[in-house]
Design a protein around this motif. Structure first.
Motif, short mmCIF file in Angstrom:
data_model
loop_
_atom_site.label_atom_id
_atom_site.label_comp_id
_atom_site.label_asym_id
_atom_site.label_seq_id
_atom_site.Cartn_x
_atom_site.Cartn_y
_atom_site.Cartn_z
N HIS A 81 0.81 -1.21 0.00
CA HIS A 81 0.00 0.00 0.00
C HIS A 81 0.84 1.26 0.00
CE1 HIS A 81 -3.51 -2.56 1.64
NE2 HIS A 81 -3.46 -2.55 0.34
N TYR A 126 1.74 1.98 -3.45
CA TYR A 126 0.58 2.50 -4.18
C TYR A 126 0.39 3.99 -3.89
CZ TYR A 126 -4.15 3.84 -5.26
OH TYR A 126 -5.23 4.55 -5.72
N ALA A 181 -5.85 -1.10 -7.73
CA ALA A 181 -5.21 0.21 -7.81
C ALA A 181 -4.58 0.45 -9.17
CB ALA A 181 -4.16 0.32 -6.71
N GLY A 182 -4.13 -0.61 -9.82
CA GLY A 182 -3.45 -0.44 -11.11
C GLY A 182 -4.37 -0.73 -12.28
N THR A 220 -2.59 -5.17 -7.39
CA THR A 220 -2.45 -4.34 -6.19
C THR A 220 -3.84 -3.81 -5.88
OG1 THR A 220 -0.31 -3.62 -7.01
CG2 THR A 220 -1.27 -2.33 -5.22
#
Ligand SMILES: C[S@@+](CC[C@H](N)C(=O)[O-])C[C@H]1O[C@@H](n2cnc3c(N)ncnc32)[C@H](O)[C@@H]1O
Length: 220
Positions: free
Chosen positions: A8, A11, A166-167, A174
């Protein structure tokens, strides 16, 4: 198959790198805003008149800077070292502003300090399991202290933990979690965790039909 990645901090470092740069003068003009619409909605009056304040997930650090420039002893916690470095570079000259790298749950568990106000603007309070976060926030508030947080209005019918890649769907595995509820549910959860004088509402967007903002206020 590659292992799933749930780093995280990496990220949020990546997220930080995409944030637009501003001069301190520009940034301070609209520094304290609970909504996703710059200059729209209530400001730091929701915190009352704290002598000390702690922000959970400060991002650029502008809200901490705005409070410090008014004489509040203001501390911000963020998971991203990039955000921490950027905040110190931009706001390190303000005597009352402190920026620390930490996960909020770990930080609140370890510290023995108390604050008059603890707040989060689309920040770590949105991205942390409230069952873990709320008791820790309450424990670190001074008696009578205030907890205030905001996040984007929940998608109707989609409540509780929300997972997102996230990606994107074609990137590495992720993910981050967010928690979203209607105002009444947040208010009930806060009361269940011992907060009093609780208020939660939807702040409407400046344009009718646009996404609003959930804001909650609770006291120890
Ligand atoms: C969407 S950004 C919002 C930042 C800022 N409050 C704003 O309004 O621009 C969320 C921030 O929360 C931080 N964050 C997320 N989870 C966190 C955690 N568990 N502990 C500390 N910070 C966290 C991220 O690094 C990021 O800076």
């Amino acid at each position: 198959m590659p292992a799933a990645i749930t780093d995280h901090a990496a990220y949020w470092d990546h997220y930080a790198a995409g944030m637009p740069a501003r001069t301190p003068e520009e940034a301070l003009k609209t520094a304290f805003c609970w909504t996703q619409y710059e200059g729209h909605g209530p400001g730091d009056e929701l915190l009352g008149d704290p002598a000390t304040a702690l922000e959970l997930g400060f991002g650029r650090g502008n809200a901490v800077a705005a409070l410090a420039s008014k004489g509040v002893d203001a501390t911000g916690i963020d998971l991203s070292q990039v955000q921490v470095d950027n905040a110190w570079a931009m706001w390190g000259h303000l005597p009352g502003a402190t920026y620390l790298q930490a996960d909020v749950t770990e930080f609140l568990t370890a510290t023995d300090r108390r604050w008059d106000a603890i707040y989060s603007i689309f920040g770590a309070a949105w991205f942390t399991d409230p069952e873990q976060l709320f008791p820790r926030v309450r424990a670190r508030l001074a008696p009578g202290g205030r907890f205030v947080f905001s996040h984007a209005q929940a998608v109707p019918g989609s409540y509780g933990v929300q997972g997102m890649y996230a990606g994107g769907f074609t990137g590495p595995q992720t993910w981050v979690y967010r928690w979203a509820y209607e105002p009444e549910t947040w208010a009930d959860m806060l009361r269940t965790h011992g907060f009093r004088d609780v208020r939660a509402w939807h702040e409407p967007a400046p344009t009718a039909g646009y996404v609003g903002t959930l804001i909650a206020i609770a006291h120890r």
